[in-house]
Write a protein that holds these residues in place. Structure first.
Motif, short mmCIF file in Angstrom:
data_model
loop_
_atom_site.label_atom_id
_atom_site.label_comp_id
_atom_site.label_asym_id
_atom_site.label_seq_id
_atom_site.Cartn_x
_atom_site.Cartn_y
_atom_site.Cartn_z
N THR A 48 0.82 -1.21 0.00
CA THR A 48 0.00 0.00 0.00
C THR A 48 0.86 1.26 0.00
OG1 THR A 48 -0.14 0.00 2.42
CG2 THR A 48 -1.89 -1.12 1.22
N ILE A 49 0.43 2.23 -0.79
CA ILE A 49 1.05 3.56 -0.77
C ILE A 49 -0.07 4.56 -0.53
CG2 ILE A 49 2.45 5.24 -2.03
CD1 ILE A 49 3.56 3.03 -3.73
N HIS A 50 0.06 5.30 0.56
CA HIS A 50 -0.99 6.23 0.96
C HIS A 50 -0.77 7.63 0.36
CE1 HIS A 50 -3.25 3.66 3.67
NE2 HIS A 50 -2.11 3.18 4.14
N LYS A 72 -6.26 1.73 -7.59
CA LYS A 72 -6.71 2.76 -6.68
C LYS A 72 -7.81 2.21 -5.78
CE LYS A 72 -5.89 6.52 -10.01
NZ LYS A 72 -6.53 7.63 -10.76
N GLY A 73 -7.52 2.17 -4.50
CA GLY A 73 -8.53 1.72 -3.55
C GLY A 73 -9.17 2.91 -2.87
N THR A 74 -10.49 2.99 -2.91
CA THR A 74 -11.18 4.12 -2.29
C THR A 74 -11.63 3.80 -0.87
OG1 THR A 74 -13.26 3.39 -3.28
CG2 THR A 74 -11.96 5.03 -4.49
N VAL A 102 -5.98 4.93 -1.70
CA VAL A 102 -4.80 4.18 -1.30
C VAL A 102 -4.38 3.36 -2.52
CG1 VAL A 102 -6.23 2.30 -0.34
CG2 VAL A 102 -3.82 2.49 0.30
N LEU A 103 -3.12 3.45 -2.88
CA LEU A 103 -2.63 2.75 -4.07
C LEU A 103 -2.17 1.35 -3.67
CD1 LEU A 103 -1.96 3.08 -7.12
CD2 LEU A 103 0.38 3.60 -6.39
N ILE A 104 -2.69 0.36 -4.35
CA ILE A 104 -2.30 -1.03 -4.11
C ILE A 104 -1.33 -1.45 -5.21
CG2 ILE A 104 -3.11 -3.38 -3.73
CD1 ILE A 104 -4.21 -1.29 -1.76
#
Length: 400
Positions: A48-50, A72-74, A102-104
């Motif tokens: 994960t990259i926030h 892209k996780g919302t 949050v980027l997966i």
């Protein structure tokens, strides 16, 4: 074989690579970056990259390509085996960042993108080189020796070599859990029918001053800490509880080690502090997992390390390029930057501990029909304000 450089970066994971790119973005090229492994690892420890980290990566030209390579996780949801307990609404970050998600993406992808960008900037990682020695010479310079026999002399060493950092160990810096205070978890469990006695799951920290806890804690040991740290109404001490309660039976007990530690200092001046301050020599700086580790809750570890590196770049470059008249101000800037990074690490460690305590409590307690605290937590955890607050805390936007 010997080489000289101003800054030596030890470790070419995401943190070390981000530091190197940050130096180049300051138009500073007098550095070397070395890595112990012969090839990049393909395992993906962090995924994960926030938002705050994407903003930092955007400042060094690496965010866009990472965003296109990931998902892209919302939202993010924490559940027990059957039902959601709480969730984060990352879309609510839109007013505050261009990265409201949050980027997966795998850590190996992050490393590949960062190293490719560093190569495009004309810098290559020297590998495999395992640091085995660190000392200072009569001029206050740092001498790093490697398993291969290579020796590199540097004014600064940036330790980005992970949780088992040889640079940290050779610099003599302690690495321990920063919290020696009290923590106590109490979760009521269903009674063991037909036994009418109340059943609880308890958990507590053992302060460092008390020494290591036993691997199989006895009932008397548990009673001791229940009396010290637990609610007074469950104490067996008649001095504090008029109706003393005693643990009659231990069904199961064990110990586990908390996954949190922080270096007692992130900046170390070798040799004479006068030489290091006046001549800009003999300075070790720790970043990333070499400086701090914590529980994986929320996927915050790699994020904090990358931000360490990127925000340290300008401060360390200013220090390395300062002249005698500007050295005092650049020295203050470096000290302030290091102090800020350590404060951010402490904040993140405590955040992950809070998350883990909640998960341990409510994940273990389960959703019994009469478990009021469980149902109340579920209700609060799904409220929009709470979901936005969780997203804000995880994003790092308030803890850059």
């Amino acid at each position: 074989m010997s080489r000289r450089t101003t800054i030596l970066i030890v470790g070419a994971g995401p943190t070390g690579l981000a530091a190197a790119i940050s130096f180049v973005k300051q138009n500073f090229y007098d550095f070397l970056i070395v890595e112990e492994s012969s090839n990049r690892e393909h395992a993906s420890r962090a995924i994960t990259i926030h938002a705050a980290t994407l903003e930092a990566l955007d400042s060094i030209g690496c965010a866009d390509i990472l965003v296109t390579s990931g998902i892209k996780g919302t939202g993010m949801q924490v559940s027990d085996r059957s039902t959601p307990l709480m969730s984060a609404d990352f879309a609510s970050l839109a007013p505050y960042t261009k990265f409201p998600f949050v980027l997966i993406t795998s850590q190996s992808t992050t490393e590949r993108v960062l190293e490719a960008h560093l190569n495009e900037l004309g810098v290559n990682v020297i590998r495999p080189e395992k640091a085995i020695g660190l000392e200072s010479n009569d001029n206050g310079e740092l001498i790093v020796t490697f398993e291969s026999g290579k020796v590199i002399t540097a004014q600064y060493v940036l330790g980005a070599d992970g949780a088992r950092s040889m640079i940290r160990q050779m610099a003599g810096v302690s690495f321990a859990d920063p919290d020696d205070g009290r923590f106590f978890l109490l979760a009521p469990l269903p009674k063991l029918s037909p036994n009418p006695e109340a059943v609880y799951r308890i958990g507590f920290n053992v302060p460092l001053s008390a020494g290591p806890p036993p691997s199989d804690p006895s009932t008397s040991y548990l009673q001791q800490y229940l009396n010290k740290q637990g609610p007074l109404y469950l104490s067996s001490d008649s001095n504090v509880n008029p109706n003393p309660i005693h643990i009659s039976k231990t069904v199961w007990a064990t110990r586990f080690r908390t996954h949190a530690a922080i270096a007692d200092q992130f900046l170390i001046r070798f040799g004479s502090s006068k030489i290091s301050q006046e001549q800009k020599r003999g300075i070790v700086v720790l970043v990333g997992d070499a400086a701090h580790i914590h529980a994986p809750a929320g996927g915050l570890g790699m994020n904090l390390g990358i931000r360490d590196a990127i925000y340290m770049g300008p401060a360390l470059t200013a220090h390395a390029t300062s002249h005698n008249d500007s050295l005092p101000s650049s020295d203050r800037l470096l000290e302030e930057c290091v102090a800020t990074r350590r404060a951010q690490a402490l904040s993140t460690i405590r955040l992950t501990k809070r998350i883990m305590s909640v998960l341990n409590r409510f994940g273990a307690a389960g959703g019994g029909l009469f478990n009021v605290s469980y149902w109340l937590f579920r209700l609060v955890g799904m409220m929009p304000f709470f979901r936005r607050q969780i997203a804000w805390n995880l994003s790092g936007l308030g803890n850059k």
